[in-house]
Design an enzyme around this catalytic site. Structure first.
Site, PDB file in Angstrom:
ATOM      1  CG  HIS A 206      -1.704  -1.212   1.444  1.00 43.96           C
ATOM      2  ND1 HIS A 206      -2.945  -1.453   0.913  1.00 43.96           N
ATOM      3  CD2 HIS A 206      -1.374  -2.331   2.152  1.00 43.96           C
ATOM      4  CE1 HIS A 206      -3.371  -2.646   1.286  1.00 43.96           C
ATOM      5  NE2 HIS A 206      -2.428  -3.213   2.033  1.00 43.96           N
TER       6      HIS A 206
ATOM      7  CB  SER B 203      14.535  21.192 -16.601  1.00 41.18           C
ATOM      8  OG  SER B 203      13.818  22.391 -16.831  1.00 41.18           O
TER       9      SER B 203
ATOM     10  CE  LYS C  48      13.038  18.390 -11.899  1.00 41.22           C
ATOM     11  NZ  LYS C  48      11.824  18.675 -12.682  1.00 41.22           N
TER      12      LYS C  48
ATOM     13  CD  GLU D 129       9.568  10.926 -16.047  1.00 39.28           C
ATOM     14  OE1 GLU D 129       9.030  11.561 -15.137  1.00 39.28           O
ATOM     15  OE2 GLU D 129      10.307  11.469 -16.892  1.00 39.28           O
TER      16      GLU D 129
END
Ligand code: ARG
Length: 460
Positions: free
Chosen positions: A155, A276, A282, A289
């Site tokens: 969970h 970025s 970043k 992804e």
């Protein structure tokens, strides 16, 4: 050139040709189509349709076409309906009138089945090798941090402490099952369909067993109507591809989290991350992804072909031409994702102090305590209640497990014996989980050893 036309008064419209043509994508089947046609020429000779000289001429011409196909302009000007038509047109250009005999007793319906099977057979082998590469990378990463401890989750809540290699071996198991699924898919793919004709069986007495031997097939398909109507073997491949991508996607999701600043467990290599355009600080996990994103796409490919097939009356319907793009796309995206995952795993560095601290700060040792109480004679349900109250008390007073002493534990409840205090360290409780398949240090060492052996024996 068309492989049909006698029955028509006019040719197809430009709109229809553009709409129905498949050469733009089925050109990938060129190698398989040529190989299949060469085997078919040998079968035609055996059946007395071609002379030895004609057979040799056809095979030689097909070899030349294969070579020619490597040149960039080969497909540029081709307007043929599909790859099968293209090959026959080229054959006619090179070998002349004898090319007119190559379709004797053969239909494109069985040909497309054959070509797809030959192509998929090679893809199954390729993906199994890529899976083995990813599995090796997992084992290498496990070997770099044999004693690292992380909190395992249920969970998305810290649940119980496990060894980092134990966590990695979970993914090893998933990929091992994927490799089995591809071996199974390959077994189904590996049946020879030629001799089925359009749907009713060929009208010529081909030796189907000899054709199967020629093309390296293990078995023959058993029913000519089934051959024209069947894409189960493609669905098997797509299902195996989907589970593989699903596993890669879950790994990607884990590691996107684990490499975030909030977790800080993993550092991904610069070579697999990107920056970025606006925010200079970043370092984004784009590779992971994209794996997660592409998994949706591959699952869509399986769904697409399933829905295409579900309402089709027997046998062949042109709808089935829509099998190819999802199949090619899934195979391509999966291969890329597996290569990418391997590189990400190879680049990853674990900062073991962070997950250990996450385990120590939380109450992942609660189960260890409850089980120790149960081993000492407290019925488990009561032990569970007791430790639950200990956790509640700790949460209220802001205490971590390490803040408790043996004496305090005993004051809290007399069931706690002094030796149980060692279980306040998450590294201790694992020692009671030496059960086969558990996270006990020896069990994990054995499992790693066993995994190395399985990978070495995996024939890829
Ligand atoms: N391009 C077709 C396909 O991929 C080949 C089979 C054509 N057969 C036919 N009856 N039109 O399905």
């Amino acid at each position: 050139m068309k492989l049909w036309g006698g029955r028509f008064e006019t040719g197809p419209s430009e709109i229809f040709e553009r709409f129905s043509g498949s050469l733009a994508f089925d050109r990938r089947l060129m190698g398989a189509d040529i190989r299949g046609s060469q085997a078919f020429a040998r079968a035609l000779e055996q059946a007395g349709i071609l002379t030895a000289g004609e057979r040799a001429l056809i095979i030689e011409a097909l070899d030349q076409i294969q070579e020619e196909a490597a040149e960039p302009e080969f497909f540029a000007n081709a307007t043929d309906e599909d790859v099968h038509t293209l090959v026959i047109r080229k054959l006619k250009e090179r070998a002349g009138a004898v090319a007119d005999k190559i379709h004797t007793g053969r239909s494109r319906n069985e040909q497309v089945s054959l070509d797809l099977r030959l192509w998929l057979r090679a893809e199954c082998d390729r993906v199994r090798a890529l899976l083995a590469g990813a599995m090796q990378a997992l084992l290498d990463l496990a070997a770099r941090y044999p004693d690292a401890v992380i909190p395992g989750y249920t969970h998305t809540r810290r649940a119980q402490a496990v060894l980092w290699p134990h966590y990695l071996l979970a993914y090893f198991e998933m990929f091992a099952r994927d490799a089995e699924r591809f071996a199974e898919a390959r077994r189904r793919v590996n049946a020879m369909p030629l001799g089925s004709g359009a749907l009713a069986g060929s009208g010529f007495p081909f030796d189907r067993r000899a054709m199967a031997r020629d093309l390296g097939f293990d078995t023959l398909t058993a029913n000519s109507m089934d051959v024209s109507a069947d894409r189960d073997f493609a669905l098997d491949f797509l299902y195996a591809a989907s589970t593989t991508m699903l596993h890669l996607s879950r790994l990607a999701e884990d590691w996107i989290l684990y490499s975030s600043e909030e977790f800080g467990w993993l550092e991904l290599g610069d070579e697999v991350t990107s920056g970025s355009s606006l925010m200079p600080q970043k370092k984004n996990p784009d590779s992971l992804e994209l794996i997660r994103g592409k998994s949706g796409r591959v699952l869509g490919c399986l769904h697409s072909l399933m829905v295409t097939m579900k309402g089709l009356p027997l046998t062949y319907n042109r709808d089935m031409q829509e099998d190819k793009e999802p199949l090619f796309d899934a195979a391509h995206q999966m291969a890329g994702s597996l290569e990418m995952a391997r590189a990400v795993v190879a680049s990853a560095r674990l900062n073991p102090a962070r997950p250990l601290a996450a385990a120590q700060e939380s109450w992942v040792i609660a189960t260890d305590l409850a089980e120790a109480l149960a081993r000492a004679g407290t019925p488990f349900h009561q032990a569970h209640q007791l430790v639950g109250r200990l956790v509640l008390e700790s949460v209220r007073s802001g205490k971590k497990p390490a803040d408790w002493t043996a004496a305090e534990l005993q004051r809290f409840a007399p069931e706690f014996t002094p030796d149980m205090a060692r279980l306040l360290d998450p590294r201790e409780g694992m020692r009671s989980r030496e059960i086969l398949g558990g996270t006990g240090p020896q069990a994990v060492a054995r499992a790693l050893e066993e995994a190395r052996g399985r990978l070495a024996r995996m024939s890829v």
